[in-house]
Scaffold this active site. Structure first.
Site, short mmCIF file in Angstrom:
data_model
loop_
_atom_site.label_atom_id
_atom_site.label_comp_id
_atom_site.label_asym_id
_atom_site.label_seq_id
_atom_site.Cartn_x
_atom_site.Cartn_y
_atom_site.Cartn_z
N ARG A 123 38.09 -28.75 13.23
CA ARG A 123 38.27 -27.30 13.33
C ARG A 123 38.16 -26.56 12.00
NH1 ARG A 123 42.37 -28.90 17.34
NH2 ARG A 123 41.44 -28.59 19.40
N LYS A 145 26.43 -17.61 7.06
CA LYS A 145 25.73 -17.88 8.31
C LYS A 145 25.33 -19.35 8.35
CE LYS A 145 23.61 -13.54 9.83
NZ LYS A 145 22.32 -12.88 10.14
N GLU A 187 11.82 -13.87 0.50
CA GLU A 187 13.15 -13.29 0.70
C GLU A 187 13.57 -12.44 -0.50
OE1 GLU A 187 15.02 -13.16 3.28
OE2 GLU A 187 14.54 -14.84 4.60
N LYS A 229 22.44 -9.43 -1.84
CA LYS A 229 22.99 -10.12 -0.66
C LYS A 229 24.52 -10.01 -0.65
CE LYS A 229 22.65 -13.08 2.90
NZ LYS A 229 22.05 -14.41 2.92
N GLU A 239 27.94 -9.06 10.61
CA GLU A 239 26.75 -8.38 11.13
C GLU A 239 27.06 -7.44 12.29
OE1 GLU A 239 22.71 -9.99 12.92
OE2 GLU A 239 22.98 -10.72 10.88
N ARG A 243 24.96 -5.27 7.80
CA ARG A 243 24.31 -6.55 7.50
C ARG A 243 23.00 -6.74 8.26
NH1 ARG A 243 27.18 -12.50 6.65
NH2 ARG A 243 25.25 -13.63 6.24
N ASN A 247 18.00 -8.50 8.34
CA ASN A 247 17.12 -9.04 9.38
C ASN A 247 15.70 -8.49 9.29
OD1 ASN A 247 19.15 -10.62 10.57
ND2 ASN A 247 19.88 -8.89 11.78
N HIS A 250 12.62 -10.51 10.18
CA HIS A 250 13.08 -11.74 10.82
C HIS A 250 12.92 -11.74 12.34
CE1 HIS A 250 14.60 -12.54 6.86
NE2 HIS A 250 15.10 -13.70 7.22
N HIS A 254 11.10 -14.97 13.02
CA HIS A 254 11.68 -16.07 13.81
C HIS A 254 10.80 -16.41 15.01
CE1 HIS A 254 16.11 -15.62 12.25
NE2 HIS A 254 15.29 -16.13 11.36
N HIS A 266 9.69 -20.79 6.49
CA HIS A 266 10.46 -19.60 6.84
C HIS A 266 9.98 -18.36 6.08
CE1 HIS A 266 13.88 -17.07 7.88
NE2 HIS A 266 14.09 -16.86 6.59
#
Length: 368
Positions: A123, A145, A187, A229, A239, A243, A247, A250, A254, A266
């Site tokens: 956990r 993330k 990026e 960032k 997000e 935030r 994206n 993306h 993606h 990527h």
């Protein structure tokens, strides 16, 4: 019937430091480990990075702390649930308890899957990001993330889970192939477009020194990107609003990765994604045609792809791309939302906007 309320109000400080190092990498890493006081250490890396940097790391680690190394194959295709299960089983066999510390040594794939393991093992246990690629240093290692890919899309199963520290050794980049330098620079350019016009023109005017990893320029690139960032993540960790600007590129990017079976890097996918999403912004009257041309120009200048032909995709994948966009975690009720630039250095005020599929298809067709 009775109603019972459970009141859980969190006041957690999840702050951490990003260390940009060269010769002081070892002492910095040891100081951070000593501050955590782990009962054991687990280093997760891949088959490429292990040959280049694992021995350097292991020689630094405190010898009195029991340490396990877990190696996985290199590549985005291994950022999946089976890999996470394999890592977890190795750590369980090793016997790490809740006071153990996991170190992610590698690029974005290693950081993402290792962070996800740390978020769920018993956990939640502590982990440190030690990124070895430019993309991981300036983007994926920062912000918490963590995720794995699925056949239904990229990063669809994951969590927000912050590291205890991000510790980078810029000397590691000396072993990075130029293709992967460009991969990370996509990026970097994204950060400039969404937030910093001055940085955008710095990149436009210093291409040779940046691409050749001139140390002075490299430190500026990494520090500026990390600051951009950091500010976004501090403002909106999970997000819910601001935030979403990260994206940019993306939603399409993606989809490109997904239809290629994750065979396209990527940053290359995001590069094409930024061009297409910028074109959508221009077609909607948000971004000027001049700024669109500048965005396309700087990406091409750094040897990054600006259309779907350059990443060897054919028009017969277009419907699948749209399908992946509909299923993307940024979509709502199957409707496609994108974060669009309104100018170089600034994004739309709503952070994301609904895009008509007919417009997406029209712009995609222009870029095959």
């Amino acid at each position: 019937m009775p109603e019972i309320r459970v009141n859980i109000i969190r006041h957690e400080d999840l702050s951490y430091n990003i260390y940009i190092c060269d010769s002081e990498f070892g002492s910095t890493l040891n100081q951070v480990i000593q501050s955590i006081k782990p009962t054991s250490l687990v280093v997760v890396t891949d088959s490429v990075v292990s040959k280049l940097h694992l021995r350097t790391l292991l020689d630094i680690l405190p010898k009195e702390i029991k340490t396990l190394t877990v190696q996985i194959p290199s590549g985005e295709e291994y950022k999946v649930r089976k890999t996470k299960e394999y890592i977890e089983d190795r750590i369980l066999e090793f016997g790490m308890d809740r006071k153990g510390l996991i170190i992610a040594l590698g690029g974005g794939v290693i950081g993402d899957v290792t962070g996800f393991v740390a978020s769920t093992y018993m956990r939640g246990v502590s982990f440190i990001q030690v990124p070895t690629t430019l993309l991981a240093m300036i983007d994926s290692s920062i912000g918490g993330k963590v995720a794995v890919d699925t056949p239904f899309g990229k990063n669809m199963i994951g969590a927000f889970y912050q590291p205890k520290a991000v510790i980078m050794n810029i000397d590691f980049l000396n072993t990075l192939p130029v293709e992967h330098v460009r991969n990370g620079l996509a990026e970097v350019i994204k950060h400039a477009i969404i937030s910093d016009e001055e940085f955008f023109y710095f990149l436009l005017n210093n291409k040779d020194e940046v691409i050749n990893l001139n140390k002075e320029k490299l430190v500026k690139v990494i520090e500026t990107s990390c600051m951009i960032k950091k500010k976004v993540v501090e403002n909106d960790e999970k997000e819910s609003g601001f935030r979403k600007v990260l994206n940019f590129g993306h939603t399409v990017g993606h989809a490109i990765e997904s239809v290629s079976g994750y065979k396209i890097l990527h940053g290359f996918a995001v590069s094409v994604g930024m061009v297409i999403e910028s074109k959508i912004s221009a077609r909607m009257g948000i971004l000027s045609s001049e700024d669109f041309e500048k965005i396309q120009k700087v990406l091409a200048l750094y040897g990054l792809p600006t259309n779907l032909r350059e990443v060897r995709l054919k028009p017969n994948v277009m419907n699948d791309m749209v399908k992946f966009m509909r299923g993307d975690k940024k979509s709502i009720s199957g409707e496609i939302y994108m974060s669009l630039p309104k100018k170089i250095g600034g994004m739309i005020d709503t952070f994301s906007v609904l895009i008509e599929e007919s417009l997406i298809v029209s712009v995609l067709k222009e870029h095959f």
